[in-house]
Write a protein that holds these residues in place. Sequence first.
Motif, PDB file in Angstrom:
ATOM      1  N   ARG A   1      59.766  33.361  -5.725  1.00 15.78           N
ATOM      2  CA  ARG A   1      58.936  32.398  -6.462  1.00 15.78           C
ATOM      3  C   ARG A   1      59.444  30.972  -6.255  1.00 15.78           C
ATOM      4  NH1 ARG A   1      58.441  33.038 -12.858  1.00 15.78           N
ATOM      5  NH2 ARG A   1      57.970  35.174 -12.191  1.00 15.78           N
ATOM      6  N   GLY A   2      60.762  30.803  -6.358  1.00 17.34           N
ATOM      7  CA  GLY A   2      61.320  29.467  -6.170  1.00 17.34           C
ATOM      8  C   GLY A   2      61.161  28.956  -4.758  1.00 17.34           C
ATOM      9  N   PHE A   3      61.363  29.826  -3.765  1.00 21.80           N
ATOM     10  CA  PHE A   3      61.162  29.395  -2.376  1.00 21.80           C
ATOM     11  C   PHE A   3      59.706  29.007  -2.137  1.00 21.80           C
ATOM     12  CE2 PHE A   3      65.110  31.880  -1.326  1.00 21.80           C
ATOM     13  CZ  PHE A   3      65.822  30.811  -0.802  1.00 21.80           C
ATOM     14  N   ALA A   4      58.786  29.747  -2.751  1.00 22.79           N
ATOM     15  CA  ALA A   4      57.371  29.407  -2.600  1.00 22.79           C
ATOM     16  C   ALA A   4      57.070  28.045  -3.221  1.00 22.79           C
ATOM     17  CB  ALA A   4      56.497  30.483  -3.244  1.00 22.79           C
ATOM     18  N   TRP A   5      57.692  27.737  -4.364  1.00 21.17           N
ATOM     19  CA  TRP A   5      57.512  26.415  -4.980  1.00 21.17           C
ATOM     20  C   TRP A   5      58.000  25.313  -4.038  1.00 21.17           C
ATOM     21  CZ3 TRP A   5      59.737  27.487 -10.578  1.00 21.17           C
ATOM     22  CH2 TRP A   5      58.801  28.236 -11.307  1.00 21.17           C
ATOM     23  N   ALA A   6      58.990  25.630  -3.203  1.00 27.22           N
ATOM     24  CA  ALA A   6      59.511  24.651  -2.246  1.00 27.22           C
ATOM     25  C   ALA A   6      58.696  24.602  -0.960  1.00 27.22           C
ATOM     26  CB  ALA A   6      60.969  24.971  -1.927  1.00 27.22           C
ATOM     27  N   GLY A   7      57.620  25.386  -0.905  1.00 28.28           N
ATOM     28  CA  GLY A   7      56.719  25.319   0.244  1.00 28.28           C
ATOM     29  C   GLY A   7      56.958  26.357   1.314  1.00 28.28           C
TER      30      GLY A   7
ATOM     31  N   ARG B   1      64.773  12.272  11.841  1.00 26.09           N
ATOM     32  CA  ARG B   1      63.527  12.395  12.612  1.00 26.09           C
ATOM     33  C   ARG B   1      63.322  13.812  13.139  1.00 26.09           C
ATOM     34  NH1 ARG B   1      61.450   7.383  14.096  1.00 26.09           N
ATOM     35  NH2 ARG B   1      62.806   5.609  13.627  1.00 26.09           N
ATOM     36  N   GLY B   2      64.066  14.759  12.573  1.00 25.65           N
ATOM     37  CA  GLY B   2      64.018  16.119  13.072  1.00 25.65           C
ATOM     38  C   GLY B   2      62.938  16.969  12.441  1.00 25.65           C
ATOM     39  N   SER B   3      63.057  18.276  12.636  1.00 29.23           N
ATOM     40  CA  SER B   3      62.024  19.220  12.201  1.00 29.23           C
ATOM     41  C   SER B   3      62.122  19.573  10.720  1.00 29.23           C
ATOM     42  CB  SER B   3      62.139  20.503  13.026  1.00 29.23           C
ATOM     43  OG  SER B   3      63.419  21.097  12.856  1.00 29.23           O
ATOM     44  N   VAL B   4      63.305  19.409  10.122  1.00 29.13           N
ATOM     45  CA  VAL B   4      63.529  19.854   8.744  1.00 29.13           C
ATOM     46  C   VAL B   4      62.781  18.956   7.765  1.00 29.13           C
ATOM     47  CG1 VAL B   4      65.245  20.199   6.922  1.00 29.13           C
ATOM     48  CG2 VAL B   4      65.761  20.876   9.282  1.00 29.13           C
ATOM     49  N   LYS B   5      61.954  19.582   6.937  1.00 29.46           N
ATOM     50  CA  LYS B   5      61.192  18.841   5.925  1.00 29.46           C
ATOM     51  C   LYS B   5      61.531  19.265   4.501  1.00 29.46           C
ATOM     52  CE  LYS B   5      59.260  16.631   9.186  1.00 29.46           C
ATOM     53  NZ  LYS B   5      59.829  15.283   9.485  1.00 29.46           N
ATOM     54  N   GLY B   6      62.239  20.376   4.362  1.00 28.94           N
ATOM     55  CA  GLY B   6      62.624  20.840   3.036  1.00 28.94           C
ATOM     56  C   GLY B   6      64.081  21.272   3.012  1.00 28.94           C
TER      57      GLY B   6
ATOM     58  N   PHE C   1      64.943  20.494  -2.849  1.00 28.53           N
ATOM     59  CA  PHE C   1      64.605  21.416  -3.934  1.00 28.53           C
ATOM     60  C   PHE C   1      65.906  22.126  -4.317  1.00 28.53           C
ATOM     61  CE2 PHE C   1      60.885  20.769  -1.375  1.00 28.53           C
ATOM     62  CZ  PHE C   1      59.860  20.608  -2.295  1.00 28.53           C
ATOM     63  N   GLU C   2      66.065  22.378  -5.600  1.00 28.42           N
ATOM     64  CA  GLU C   2      67.325  22.960  -6.061  1.00 28.42           C
ATOM     65  C   GLU C   2      67.094  24.290  -6.741  1.00 28.42           C
ATOM     66  OE1 GLU C   2      71.296  21.862  -8.715  1.00 28.42           O
ATOM     67  OE2 GLU C   2      69.441  20.786  -9.092  1.00 28.42           O
ATOM     68  N   GLN C   3      68.082  25.168  -6.613  1.00 23.70           N
ATOM     69  CA  GLN C   3      68.090  26.418  -7.356  1.00 23.70           C
ATOM     70  C   GLN C   3      69.362  26.523  -8.170  1.00 23.70           C
ATOM     71  OE1 GLN C   3      69.993  29.616  -6.306  1.00 23.70           O
ATOM     72  NE2 GLN C   3      68.896  31.094  -7.553  1.00 23.70           N
ATOM     73  N   TYR C   4      69.237  26.939  -9.424  1.00 27.32           N
ATOM     74  CA  TYR C   4      70.387  27.382 -10.202  1.00 27.32           C
ATOM     75  C   TYR C   4      70.332  28.899 -10.225  1.00 27.32           C
ATOM     76  CZ  TYR C   4      73.001  29.166 -14.120  1.00 27.32           C
ATOM     77  OH  TYR C   4      73.849  29.918 -14.883  1.00 27.32           O
TER      78      TYR C   4
ATOM     79  N   MET D   1      68.026  32.800 -12.989  1.00 23.10           N
ATOM     80  CA  MET D   1      67.612  31.816 -11.994  1.00 23.10           C
ATOM     81  C   MET D   1      66.760  30.726 -12.638  1.00 23.10           C
ATOM     82  SD  MET D   1      66.446  33.870  -8.547  1.00 23.10           S
ATOM     83  CE  MET D   1      67.240  35.424  -8.107  1.00 23.10           C
ATOM     84  N   ALA D   2      66.884  29.527 -12.075  1.00 25.58           N
ATOM     85  CA  ALA D   2      65.995  28.412 -12.399  1.00 25.58           C
ATOM     86  C   ALA D   2      65.761  27.661 -11.092  1.00 25.58           C
ATOM     87  CB  ALA D   2      66.611  27.500 -13.451  1.00 25.58           C
ATOM     88  N   TRP D   3      64.544  27.175 -10.904  1.00 24.51           N
ATOM     89  CA  TRP D   3      64.167  26.549  -9.632  1.00 24.51           C
ATOM     90  C   TRP D   3      63.437  25.226  -9.858  1.00 24.51           C
ATOM     91  CZ3 TRP D   3      64.968  28.390  -4.644  1.00 24.51           C
ATOM     92  CH2 TRP D   3      65.400  29.713  -4.508  1.00 24.51           C
ATOM     93  N   SER D   4      63.589  24.342  -8.901  1.00 24.89           N
ATOM     94  CA  SER D   4      62.727  23.160  -8.859  1.00 24.89           C
ATOM     95  C   SER D   4      61.296  23.610  -8.617  1.00 24.89           C
ATOM     96  CB  SER D   4      63.124  22.226  -7.703  1.00 24.89           C
ATOM     97  OG  SER D   4      64.420  21.732  -7.839  1.00 24.89           O
ATOM     98  N   CYS D   5      60.369  22.987  -9.319  1.00 24.22           N
ATOM     99  CA  CYS D   5      58.956  23.236  -9.054  1.00 24.22           C
ATOM    100  C   CYS D   5      58.533  22.398  -7.839  1.00 24.22           C
ATOM    101  CB  CYS D   5      58.135  22.872 -10.287  1.00 24.22           C
ATOM    102  SG  CYS D   5      58.164  21.105 -10.691  1.00 24.22           S
ATOM    103  N   PRO D   6      57.263  22.420  -7.434  1.00 24.92           N
ATOM    104  CA  PRO D   6      56.843  21.636  -6.272  1.00 24.92           C
ATOM    105  C   PRO D   6      57.092  20.131  -6.385  1.00 24.92           C
ATOM    106  CG  PRO D   6      55.224  23.337  -6.711  1.00 24.92           C
ATOM    107  CD  PRO D   6      56.201  23.371  -7.857  1.00 24.92           C
ATOM    108  N   GLU D   7      57.393  19.627  -7.604  1.00 19.80           N
ATOM    109  CA  GLU D   7      57.698  18.202  -7.737  1.00 19.80           C
ATOM    110  C   GLU D   7      59.073  17.857  -7.176  1.00 19.80           C
ATOM    111  OE1 GLU D   7      56.864  16.419 -11.464  1.00 19.80           O
ATOM    112  OE2 GLU D   7      54.868  17.324 -11.643  1.00 19.80           O
ATOM    113  N   GLY D   8      59.926  18.859  -6.931  1.00 20.04           N
ATOM    114  CA  GLY D   8      61.182  18.636  -6.228  1.00 20.04           C
ATOM    115  C   GLY D   8      62.387  18.429  -7.112  1.00 20.04           C
ATOM    116  N   GLY D   9      63.569  18.458  -6.463  1.00 20.40           N
ATOM    117  CA  GLY D   9      64.822  18.224  -7.168  1.00 20.40           C
ATOM    118  C   GLY D   9      65.046  16.759  -7.478  1.00 20.40           C
ATOM    119  N   VAL D  10      64.450  15.890  -6.666  1.00 17.43           N
ATOM    120  CA  VAL D  10      64.454  14.448  -6.909  1.00 17.43           C
ATOM    121  C   VAL D  10      63.010  14.003  -6.982  1.00 17.43           C
ATOM    122  CG1 VAL D  10      65.074  12.187  -5.973  1.00 17.43           C
ATOM    123  CG2 VAL D  10      66.657  14.109  -5.722  1.00 17.43           C
ATOM    124  N   ALA D  11      62.660  13.351  -8.057  1.00 18.07           N
ATOM    125  CA  ALA D  11      61.288  12.882  -8.252  1.00 18.07           C
ATOM    126  C   ALA D  11      61.311  11.357  -8.349  1.00 18.07           C
ATOM    127  CB  ALA D  11      60.674  13.497  -9.515  1.00 18.07           C
TER     128      ALA D  11
END
Length: 444
Positions: free
Chosen positions: A125-131, A210-215, A240-243, A250-260
């Motif tokens: 679920r948390g990974f899906a929230w991160a896209g 400028r690389g491929s990593v976006k998350g 995106f962060e996970q506790y 577990m607790a996860w960042s939602c799609p709004e991200g670990g930094v907003a």
Amino acid sequence: MQLSASTEGLQLPREPAAGSTLERQMLARVNLVLERARDTSFYRDRLAGLPTQIESLSELRAFPMTTKEEVLADIAARPPFGSRLRVAPSAIRHIVETSGTSGTGQEVYALDEEDERMVWEMAARGFAWAGVDERAVVLNTLPLGTSAAGQWYYHALRLLGANVLEVGSHSTARKLGYLERFAPDTLVGTPSYVFRLAVEARRHGIDTSRGSVKGLIVAGESWSLQWMQRLESEWGARVFEQYGCTQRGMAWSCPEGGVAGDRRGVLHALSDCGVYEVLDPETGAPVREGRGHLVLTPFASSASPLVRFATGDCVTVVPGCGCGRPGPCLQAGTVERFDFMVKIRGVNVWPEALDAALFAIEGVREYEASVETDADGREQLQVQLELESDLSDTPTRARAAIREVTGLGAEVTVVSEGAISRAVEARFKKRRRLHDRRTTAAGG
């Protein structure tokens, strides 16, 4: 989507219920945990005289907490799983161990098929929230071993259909090779190690921004907002962060991200998968906003039940999140171990305070701090800085910043480039930058 044989029959991540539906769901599940706990000799006497069923979640506070020390003593008396094990050995699907961060030993937990299904879905679920989805290519730098994170991340990512590059056992140089060769869009690791990868990439002429990593999906450490914003800039990616804890919380960042933007994001505790209580460590009263001790009753506890486990984690409760998801909302980047706090000359010093002071200074890449006693028995706070650029006034600025946030003087020295950052390992173990090295570590 076609699932692999190892994930066949599992459900894809779903959004949790809300309101009264969620509360009814939680109540039914916590009563099942209590019923199962009474199946074990560990809890049978502890829960004697308490209700066999509760009618509201608030009644759970009448039940005693379970401590790490009690779990470790039980495992020592009844190895390898302790007397909380309620299933036959043939029903155990896998085991997980804690990292032993606090230095008091490793807890061991057995999971059966039901537990396994729930923890994989919680992580997915948390990974899906991160896209992350079936199109994702994920570079996972965490070792796949007997730690919970390594196992649960891998299976959750496979559940989502992602292409997972398990590189945790490889050298940093080889990880960079995978980064260039397979162009992953998602990078998983501890914040410090993800930063180390960026530093090493720059040394080899690779422009990660400028690389491929976006998350970037990070876990295991607290961090300052300025430092994390720099990490996002280094990679040109969102964090995106996970506790998580081995006890199946577990607790996860939602799609709004670990930094907003200019503030920290929110970690959403998965309330349909456990009861997350945040309590004042002095009074035991629930904390509605601010810092408190996390106490967990996981619902993924068929094989090895836990009732009100005192995690030892200090979390910060915030009023809510713009996404509207239910459950306790925790401030991203601020989860710390209570045993990471060090008392220096009567002052409680949290690593987070030093993070905020030092990473706000331009050019500070990394630091290590320790409190030691000198020849006269006086406590000395010593800080080593690793810099990105050689600014002669940085130690002076660092001393001033430390005094501002702690009221303490510190001896600050600069170490050579890479002396700290290159020592960061990929393993998943909660990293501490503040160490107590006093000859008598009484802390007071």
